[in-house]
Design a protein around this motif. Structure first.
Motif, mmCIF file in Angstrom:
data_model
loop_
_atom_site.group_PDB
_atom_site.id
_atom_site.type_symbol
_atom_site.label_atom_id
_atom_site.label_comp_id
_atom_site.label_asym_id
_atom_site.label_seq_id
_atom_site.Cartn_x
_atom_site.Cartn_y
_atom_site.Cartn_z
ATOM 1 N N GLU A 1 -26.168 -40.774 -42.285
ATOM 2 C CA GLU A 1 -25.525 -41.179 -41.032
ATOM 3 C C GLU A 1 -24.105 -41.757 -41.222
ATOM 4 O O GLU A 1 -23.215 -41.458 -40.411
ATOM 5 N N PRO A 2 -23.838 -42.572 -42.247
ATOM 6 C CA PRO A 2 -22.468 -43.100 -42.402
ATOM 7 C C PRO A 2 -21.375 -42.020 -42.551
ATOM 8 O O PRO A 2 -20.201 -42.291 -42.335
ATOM 9 N N VAL A 3 -21.779 -40.806 -42.896
ATOM 10 C CA VAL A 3 -20.820 -39.692 -42.920
ATOM 11 C C VAL A 3 -20.172 -39.552 -41.543
ATOM 12 O O VAL A 3 -18.964 -39.305 -41.423
ATOM 13 N N ASP B 1 -20.085 -42.003 -39.261
ATOM 14 C CA ASP B 1 -19.360 -43.230 -38.904
ATOM 15 C C ASP B 1 -17.908 -43.175 -39.352
ATOM 16 O O ASP B 1 -17.020 -43.695 -38.686
ATOM 17 N N THR C 1 -24.291 -32.456 -37.305
ATOM 18 C CA THR C 1 -23.589 -32.481 -38.586
ATOM 19 C C THR C 1 -24.530 -32.064 -39.718
ATOM 20 O O THR C 1 -25.644 -32.572 -39.806
ATOM 21 N N TYR D 1 -24.232 -31.452 -44.021
ATOM 22 C CA TYR D 1 -23.415 -31.506 -45.239
ATOM 23 C C TYR D 1 -24.256 -31.034 -46.427
ATOM 24 O O TYR D 1 -25.415 -31.423 -46.555
ATOM 25 N N LEU E 1 -20.716 -33.587 -49.585
ATOM 26 C CA LEU E 1 -20.835 -35.053 -49.532
ATOM 27 C C LEU E 1 -20.159 -35.690 -50.746
ATOM 28 O O LEU E 1 -19.517 -36.735 -50.629
ATOM 29 N N ALA F 1 -16.606 -36.183 -50.078
ATOM 30 C CA ALA F 1 -16.296 -37.164 -49.034
ATOM 31 C C ALA F 1 -16.667 -38.591 -49.443
ATOM 32 O O ALA F 1 -16.173 -39.572 -48.863
ATOM 33 N N ILE G 1 -15.658 -42.445 -47.737
ATOM 34 C CA ILE G 1 -16.667 -43.106 -46.895
ATOM 35 C C ILE G 1 -16.973 -44.504 -47.435
ATOM 36 O O ILE G 1 -16.962 -45.495 -46.693
ATOM 37 N N HIS H 1 -23.811 -49.196 -45.727
ATOM 38 C CA HIS H 1 -23.274 -47.884 -45.362
ATOM 39 C C HIS H 1 -22.763 -47.159 -46.613
ATOM 40 O O HIS H 1 -23.001 -45.967 -46.797
ATOM 41 N N ALA I 1 -25.698 -46.041 -48.808
ATOM 42 C CA ALA I 1 -26.492 -44.925 -48.266
ATOM 43 C C ALA I 1 -25.939 -43.604 -48.788
ATOM 44 O O ALA I 1 -26.687 -42.683 -49.116
ATOM 45 N N VAL I 2 -24.623 -43.531 -48.884
ATOM 46 C CA VAL I 2 -24.016 -42.307 -49.412
ATOM 47 C C VAL I 2 -24.142 -42.263 -50.933
ATOM 48 O O VAL I 2 -24.542 -41.250 -51.520
#
Lengths: 426, 426
Positions: free
Chosen positions: A354-356, A358, B391, B393, B398, B401, B405, B417, B420-421
C-alpha cells in the motif's frame, strides 16, 4: 486483534453493527466554528490575526509567504528528497493525465446541437495541516490534479508556527506549482478561502485534510464553495489466502495502523493458519516500531481478522466494508478485479504494498474512508472541473418539439414555459 | 426591474454585494431535523408513520406503493402526455449516454500496471416533492442518468397525501424505470434513505429537490451517504444585443420568474433600447399569466437589467453571476462559447428557449444555482458512478521504487510505511 468467523450473513450483520460509523455532530465545535466564520466574514484579515494569536500563539505580520521564503525553504531540503518528490510528481502527472476529459458534441437530430464543455475551476484552496501532520506527499496529491485540470490559481493555507512552515512543505508546494501560500490555519483559514478577505482571495473549491475544526468549517461553507470529501481515519483491508506471505501482510496492516489510533486494519481470509501467522508477525514487527504505541492501540481497538469460507464470500464481505485501501494477496489477483465493487485504491499482488500508492505509483492517496467508497471516489482531475451543457435549436427543430414542450409545461402548471416556446411561432 | 449601469468593475462590485447569497443556517430547523433523523434511526418505520400523520395528515398502512397502484396511475394519464414523456426520455438517454466513461489502464512503466475502474453506485434514492411542486419531468431527469450509469436499484420517495401520489408522477416513475416507490416525505424520508428502516433500504446516494427540511436533512446526512447539490431558486441569465427579439427575451425571463418569488431573471445587454423594449414586453406578457403574482414578485425583487458597454464586458459580468441557465441571444452565438466560464446550461440563439432544456432537448434540468456553477455541474451520469484506482507492481518494479518510497515515508516519520516495502527484499 478481534476475530469474526461464521456465515457470511452473520459476519455482514456483525460488521454493520461494528463498522458503521454514524457521524455524530459535535454541537459545541459547530457553534464555535460558526462564530469563527462570522468573525472572518465581518473583520477579514484582522480576525485572522486575532485567531492566529489565540490558537497558534503566533503574532503574524504578513499572512502571505514571500517567494523568497519559499525558495529558501526548498533549497534547505536534501537533494535526495527533492529527487524523490520530483519522481513522485512525474508518476502522479502521468496517471492523472488519463483522467483528462474532452468536450463532446452531439448532432444526432437535424437542426439540434447538444454538447458538454469541460471547464476548469478558476481558483482552488488547498489546506495543509501543520505540525507532525504536515505531509509533503499530500501537497503533491492535492495540487497536481488541479494543475492538470487547468485551474489557474492554487492557493495553499497552512497554520503558522514559531518555527515557520516546514521546509519540505515549502519544497513540495514549489514542486507542485502552488501559486500563493498563506500562513493561516484552522476554521479561520477555511472561512477566509470561502468568503475572501483583504489579502486572501475567495476560491471556488477547498480541498485537503484537517482536524475537526477544519472539517466542521468545510462542512459549514459547503455550498458557498465546493469542498472535497470529509476524510476519516485511514483504513486498509487485505484479502489473502494461504498462499500469501504473512510477513508482508503484517507489515502492510501496521503501515496503516501507525497513522492514528483510530486507523483500521482488516484482514479477510479463508485461512485460519495464515491469520494466526499474521498475528504473530504483527506482534514481532510492532516491537521495534517508533510509533509502536499508536499502532498497537489502533490494532487493539479497530483491528479485525475475518475468516470466511470461500473467496467469493471474502469479496462480498470486503465490498460491504468498502475500504479506503484494498490489497488483494491471492494468486492471479488480476482475475478477481470484477469481484470488487467498493474500494478507493486497489493493490494487486504481493509487491503492490500500500505505501507504494501513498508515495510513488502516481495514483492519488486522497481516498474515501469509513465505507464511503460506496459512493465517493479518490481525489482526481474530475474534482477540479465542472461541466456546462450547450444547446442550439433551429426554428424547424423547435417547431417539431413545440407541442411536446407546451404539453408537459402546462401539465406542470407552468404556462409561461409553454408560451416562451409558442411565442416564437406567432 | 432594477437596472445596473456603469464600468464593469463597478457592476462587478455591486453584484458581489447584491447577488452573493451567504447561506444562513437556520438553527431551529437544523435542530428539528436532527431530532427527526435520530427518531428514524431509533424507531424506523414506526417513526416514519408518526411523522406522516403529524406533517402530512395521512395515516399510512403501507409505506410502499404496489406495482398495481403504479400501473393504474400510469394508465390514467393522457396518451399525449405519455408520448411526450417518452420522447423526452429518448432525448435524455441519447444525451446522457455520451457521458458514459470507460475503465482505463496504463502500462507506461515496465512491471507496473495502473488503472481506473468506473463502477456504478449500487442503490440510489430519489426525492420527489409533493403537491404543486411534483414535476414528472424532474423524475426523468433524476432517474435516467442513474440508470445509464448502471445503478441496480432506484428507490423513489414522495410525500403521502390523501389524494395519493399524482398519476403523472407514477407514470414518469414507470417510464424512467424506478424500482420501488415509498410514500414518505420530508426530513424523515431522507433519514430513512440514509440509515435504512425495516421497509426502506439504505441507499448510497440521495438526489432530488425538496423544501428546506429536505435540504437540511440532506446536508446533515452528507457523509453517511452521498448527496447531490443543495438547489436554490431557479435563475436565468440572458446575454443579448440590439439584434435580439425583445418578445422572446421577455417570455424566457418570465418562464423562470413564474417558478418562485425567489427566482432570479437577469438580462445583460449593451443596448438600452433593447432593455427598455424587454421591460415593456414583460409588463404586457405578465398581464395574462396564470402565475402572474409569483412572476411579478420575482421580477420586482430579483429581476435585474445590466447594461454593459461591450460584448466582452457582458460575458465578464455573466461569468461572475454564473447563472443556472444562460441564453446567448447574439448573432452567431456559437462563436462566443469560448467566452463562457461559468454557467449550468447554455442556450444558443433565438430558438433555444430555456424551456426546451426543461422538458425536451435531453440535457439535464437539475443544475447548479446561486452562482455555484463556478464549481458545480449539471446532474449527470458522473454523479452515479465512483472510481477505483488499481495498482500492480512486479518485484523488479518495486525494487526500483523502493528507495524513494522509504525516503519519503521516513521524512514524514512513518517508519512502518518504509518497512512495509523493505521487508519484501529481506
Amino acid at each position: 486483534m478481534k476475530w469474526l468467523k461464521g456465515e457470511t450473513t452473520e459476519i455482514l450483520r456483525a460488521l454493520n453493527k461494528d463498522v458503521r460509523m454514524i457521524q455524530k455532530d459535535n454541537q459545541q465545535i459547530e457553534e464555535q466554528v460558526r462564530q469563527i466564520i462570522q468573525q472572518v466574514i465581518q473583520n477579514g484579515d484582522q480576525a485572522l490575526k486575532v485567531y492566529s494569536k489565540k490558537f497558534d500563539q503566533v503574532e503574524l505580520q504578513n499572512l502571505s509567504l514571500s517567494q523568497e521564503t519559499i525558495t529558501l525553504g526548498y533549497q534547505r531540503v536534501e537533494k535526495e528528497v527533492i529527487a524523490a518528490l520530483e519522481a513522485a510528481k512525474e508518476n502522479i502527472i502521468s496517471y492523472h493525465q488519463k483522467q483528462k476529459q474532452y468536450d463532446f458534441m452531439d448532432t444526432e437530430k437535424s437542426g439540434v446541437l447538444r454538447g458538454q464543455l469541460v471547464l476548469p475551476l478558476a481558483r482552488v484552496g488547498v489546506y495543509v495541516p501543520g505540525g507532525t501532520a504536515a505531509y509533503p506527499s499530500s501537497v503533491l496529491m492535492n495540487v497536481l490534479p488541479a494543475k492538470i485540470a487547468g485551474v489557474k490559481e492554487i492557493i495553499m493555507v497552512t497554520p503558522p508556527s514559531k518555527e515557520g512552515v516546514p521546509d519540505v512543505i515549502l519544497a513540495a508546494a514549489k514542486i507542485a506549482g502552488v501559486d500563493k501560500i498563506f500562513q493561516i490555519g484552522g476554521a479561520q483559514s477555511i472561512a477566509a478561502l470561502a468568503y475572501g478577505t483583504e489579502t486572501i482571495p475567495k476560491v471556488d473549491k477547498i480541498v485537503g485534510p484537517g482536524n475537526i475544526y477544519v472539517a466542521t468549517a468545510k462542512k459549514q461553507v459547503f455550498g458557498t464553495v465546493g469542498i472535497d470529501m470529509i476524510a476519516g481515519p485511514s483504513e486498509i483491508g487485505i484479502i489473502a489466502d494461504e498462499t500469501a506471505n504473512p510477513i508482508y501482510i503484517a507489515a502492510d496492516l501496521l503501515s496503516q495502523a501507525e497513522h492514528d489510533t483510530l486507523a483500521r486494519a482488516i484482514l479477510v481470509t479463508n485461512s485460519v493458519a495464515l491469520a494466526e501467522q499474521v498475528e504473530i508477525e504483527m506482534d514481532r514487527q510492532l516491537e521495534t516500531l517508533p510509533r509502536k504505541e499508536i499502532a498497537e492501540q489502533s490494532i487493539k481497538n479497530n483491528g479485525l481478522i475475518i475468516v470466511a469460507s470461500t473467496i467469493s464470500a471474502m469479496f462480498t464481505i470486503m465490498n460491504e466494508i468498502a475500504p479506503e485501501h484494498l490489497e488483494v494477496q491471492l494468486e492471479d489477483p488480476i482475475s478477481y478485479l470484477h469481484e470488487i465493487k467498493n474500494a478507493g485504491s486497489i493493490f494487486l499482488g504481493e509487491y503492490a504494498s500500500e505505501p507504494v500508492g501513498d508515495y510513488f505509483s502516481g495514483t492519488n492517496h486522497v481516498l474515501p474512508t469509513s465505507g464511503t467508497a460506496k459512493f465517493y471516489s479518490p481525489l482526481s482531475v474530475y474534482d477540479f472541473v465542472k461541466y456546462s451543457q450547450v444547446t442550439y435549436y433551429t426554428k424547424d427543430a423547435l417547431a417539431e418539439a413545440k407541442e411536446a414542450i407546451a404539453l408537459l409545461a402546462r401539465k406542470e402548471g407552468l404556462e409561461a414555459h409553454a408560451r416562451a416556446v409558442e411565442c416564437r411561432f406567432e
